[in-house]
Design a protein around this motif. Structure first.
Motif, PDB file in Angstrom:
ATOM      1  N   ARG A  58       2.863   6.736   9.038  1.00  6.83           N
ATOM      2  CA  ARG A  58       3.454   6.533  10.365  1.00  6.83           C
ATOM      3  C   ARG A  58       3.478   5.058  10.753  1.00  6.83           C
ATOM      4  N   GLU A  59       2.504   4.280  10.287  1.00  6.41           N
ATOM      5  CA  GLU A  59       2.464   2.850  10.608  1.00  6.41           C
ATOM      6  C   GLU A  59       3.321   2.020   9.656  1.00  6.41           C
ATOM      7  N   GLY A  60       3.945   2.671   8.683  1.00  7.46           N
ATOM      8  CA  GLY A  60       4.773   1.936   7.741  1.00  7.46           C
ATOM      9  C   GLY A  60       3.975   1.189   6.695  1.00  7.46           C
ATOM     10  N   LEU A  61       2.710   1.577   6.509  1.00  9.00           N
ATOM     11  CA  LEU A  61       1.845   0.912   5.529  1.00  9.00           C
ATOM     12  C   LEU A  61       1.933   1.583   4.158  1.00  9.00           C
TER      13      LEU A  61
ATOM     14  N   GLN B  22       1.004  -6.687   5.762  1.00  7.84           N
ATOM     15  CA  GLN B  22       2.339  -6.368   6.281  1.00  7.84           C
ATOM     16  C   GLN B  22       2.818  -7.443   7.255  1.00  7.84           C
ATOM     17  N   LYS B  23       1.897  -7.931   8.073  1.00 13.22           N
ATOM     18  CA  LYS B  23       2.260  -8.945   9.061  1.00 13.22           C
ATOM     19  C   LYS B  23       2.529 -10.299   8.407  1.00 13.22           C
TER      20      LYS B  23
ATOM     21  N   PHE C 151       1.139  -4.753  -2.429  1.00 12.83           N
ATOM     22  CA  PHE C 151      -0.207  -5.302  -2.221  1.00 12.83           C
ATOM     23  C   PHE C 151      -1.251  -4.449  -2.924  1.00 12.83           C
ATOM     24  N   ALA C 152      -1.153  -3.125  -2.766  1.00 13.25           N
ATOM     25  CA  ALA C 152      -2.157  -2.230  -3.346  1.00 13.25           C
ATOM     26  C   ALA C 152      -1.507  -0.947  -3.828  1.00 13.25           C
ATOM     27  N   THR C 153      -2.161  -0.329  -4.820  1.00 21.02           N
ATOM     28  CA  THR C 153      -1.748   0.986  -5.287  1.00 21.02           C
ATOM     29  C   THR C 153      -3.000   1.750  -5.682  1.00 21.02           C
ATOM     30  N   ALA C 154      -2.837   3.003  -6.095  1.00 24.13           N
ATOM     31  CA  ALA C 154      -3.965   3.843  -6.485  1.00 24.13           C
ATOM     32  C   ALA C 154      -3.668   4.452  -7.846  1.00 24.13           C
ATOM     33  N   CYS C 155      -4.495   4.087  -8.850  1.00 22.68           N
ATOM     34  CA  CYS C 155      -4.286   4.598 -10.209  1.00 22.68           C
ATOM     35  C   CYS C 155      -5.412   4.059 -11.091  1.00 22.68           C
ATOM     36  N   ALA C 156      -5.321   4.295 -12.400  1.00 25.65           N
ATOM     37  CA  ALA C 156      -6.245   3.701 -13.351  1.00 25.65           C
ATOM     38  C   ALA C 156      -5.806   2.274 -13.664  1.00 25.65           C
TER      39      ALA C 156
END
Length: 484
Positions: A215-218, A152-153, A241-246
């Motif tokens: 809450r951190e906007g991540l 993010q930074k 940057f990242a996700t969650a899945c197959a």
């Protein structure tokens, strides 16, 4: 036939024509619909279903309870290939009184590890270096949190839009990897009893972690409303940057992303360990040995002879290889005695499997599919198992300890029409409404307050009664399958 997976296709491609030639049966697929879930419900409600249906395993029990399906047990003598291919799996599909109302699809053990946190490789290399990005060592929760913050930074924007350290898609199963990092399963099992998954102490840790990310906007603020088209757009814009899945959920996007951002802009599977969870306690890759689809003959069928021909042929090795390898001499040949796919078809499948299916018809129809290898040692599923992709290889290396059989927890809900079924339905609605509010809470204290309220509301609804029935169904299944 209604096929929940048919999408835009009609049964008129080259493989479909060969199936009809081999069986001598004309097959029509019901017109596709945009909302297949609603279609499954409407067919049930109005008894407006065709001769055969292929639907999700979670929904088939409603058709069984309504009495709309044909018991296949009396026809087994005419289904020798079903007997041969399914083997012991048939015992798990039979009811307590020995009836066989449906056959499963994609059944048997599947060694493929699919679900993970999919992280963009080029970004990860810049943040931690190539050596760490290539490592199979899991990231701890704190390390993952640090990665999201650093991304993010370093990359606050992409193409003038806010970057998204972690983005989720509502039409992809992101819950499996999220729960998997904490070692959670379908239910919380304690002393032989099953409870709603929110009772699991680790569930609290999960929602607190997600709430912190929000809450951190991540975590993408649009996580609860982002559907497939918008999600693909975010990926292509280089924001995620990242996700969650197959890993295969990103097949339709990865080529566009790489074409725009470079060959290393691919998403690879990584394991993240929930706080206090070791690498061998995670449960990312639960796969049912019964598969995830059910195929059934309905009481509207007037031609069982035709249906039985189709079932027995497609369940056979010959039928499997036709659907998943294509036509001998055109799509594959024996080379030095080994079944070998056409090089161009295989290359296209590895590059863009959806386009390969569209162009060839291979793997477009997948009925009565068995996982694993055929009698000649070649995999039934040529496009994904003959030469597996880099993403699949990495997943198999990084998640070897995560495989577990989900079939024990399938279709344990209270029977339709009972008091407990209504309770369970209401409990699930309470959960579904509360879940996004927990994640989007303004503080950790608010998150926990909403969590406690959710559990209390479930209790008032009668959750314990429903859990008792689910536990009884679970114990009955264990006895029926001889797993006590």
């Amino acid at each position: 036939m209604f096929d929940v997976n048919s999408g835009e296709y009609q049964f008129d491609d080259r493989i479909a024509r060969e199936i009809m030639k081999q069986t001598g049966v004309k097959i029509n697929i019901m017109d596709p619909t945009d909302d297949v879930t609603e279609k499954v419900s409407l067919m049930l409600a109005y008894q407006d279903y065709p001769d055969m249906i292929l639907i999700n395993m979670d929904n088939i029990q409603k058709y069984v309870e309504a009495g709309y399906l044909v018991d296949l047990e009396p026809y087994m003598e005419r289904l020798p290939n079903v007997e041969r291919m399914y083997g012991d799996v048939l015992n798990r599909l039979r009811t307590e009184d020995g009836k066989l109302y449906y056959l499963s699809n994609w059944y048997g053990v599947d060694e493929d590890s699919s679900s993970a946190f999919q992280i963009r490789y080029d970004y990860l290399c810049e943040l931690v270096g190539k050596e760490r990005a290539d490592s199979n060592e899991p990231f701890t929760q704190d390390e993952f949190l640090d990665l999201l913050r650093r991304f993010q930074k370093k990359y606050p924007e992409s193409e003038g839009k806010t970057s998204l350290p972690l983005a989720l898609c509502t039409s992809l199963n992101y819950n499996t990897p999220l729960r998997g990092m904490y070692g959670m399963k379908n239910y919380y099992e304690n002393n032989g009893k099953l409870y709603h998954l929110t009772r699991d102490p680790k569930y609290r840790e999960l929602i607190l972690f997600l709430n912190q990310l929000y809450r951190e906007g991540l975590l993408d603020k649009e996580w609860i409303v982002t559907q497939r088209t918008l999600f693909s757009k975010k990926l292509t814009e280089g924001r995620v940057f990242a996700t969650a899945c197959a890993y295969w959920d990103l097949d339709k996007d990865r080529n566009q992303v790489k074409e725009k951002w470079g060959e290393n802009a691919d998403y690879y599977p990584y394991k993240v360990l929930g706080k206090g969870i070791s690498a061998d306690e995670t449960t990312y890759n639960g796969r049912s040995t019964l598969g995830w689809d059910a195929i059934a003959v309905t009481d509207h069928c007037k031609n069982m002879d035709a249906v039985l021909k189709v079932i027995d042929f497609l369940a056979s090795e010959e039928g499997q290889y036709l659907m998943l390898w294509g036509i001998e001499g055109e799509d594959w040949n024996y080379v030095d005695g080994k079944r070998t796919p056409d090089a161009a078809i295989l290359a296209e499948a590895l590059s863009d499997i959806n386009q390969a299916k569209k162009n060839t018809g291979i793997r477009r129809w997948s009925w009565f599919i068995k996982n694993g290898l055929g009698s000649d040692g070649s995999p039934y599923d040529m496009m994904t198992k003959y030469e597996i992709s880099k993403e699949a290889k990495l997943g198999n290396e990084r998640f070897r300890t995560d495989r577990w059989d989900t079939s024990f927890y399938t279709n344990l809900d209270p029977a339709s029409g009972t008091e407990e079924a209504l309770i369970w339905k209401n409990v699930q609605e309470i959960y579904q409404k509360a879940y996004p509010r927990l994640i989007d809470a303004s503080s950790e204290e608010e998150c926990l307050r909403l969590y406690d309220k959710m559990i209390a509301d479930m209790e008032v609804e009668g959750l314990s009664k429903a859990e008792k029935v689910i536990t009884e169904n679970y114990k009955k299944r264990i006895r029926l399958w001889g797993e006590e």
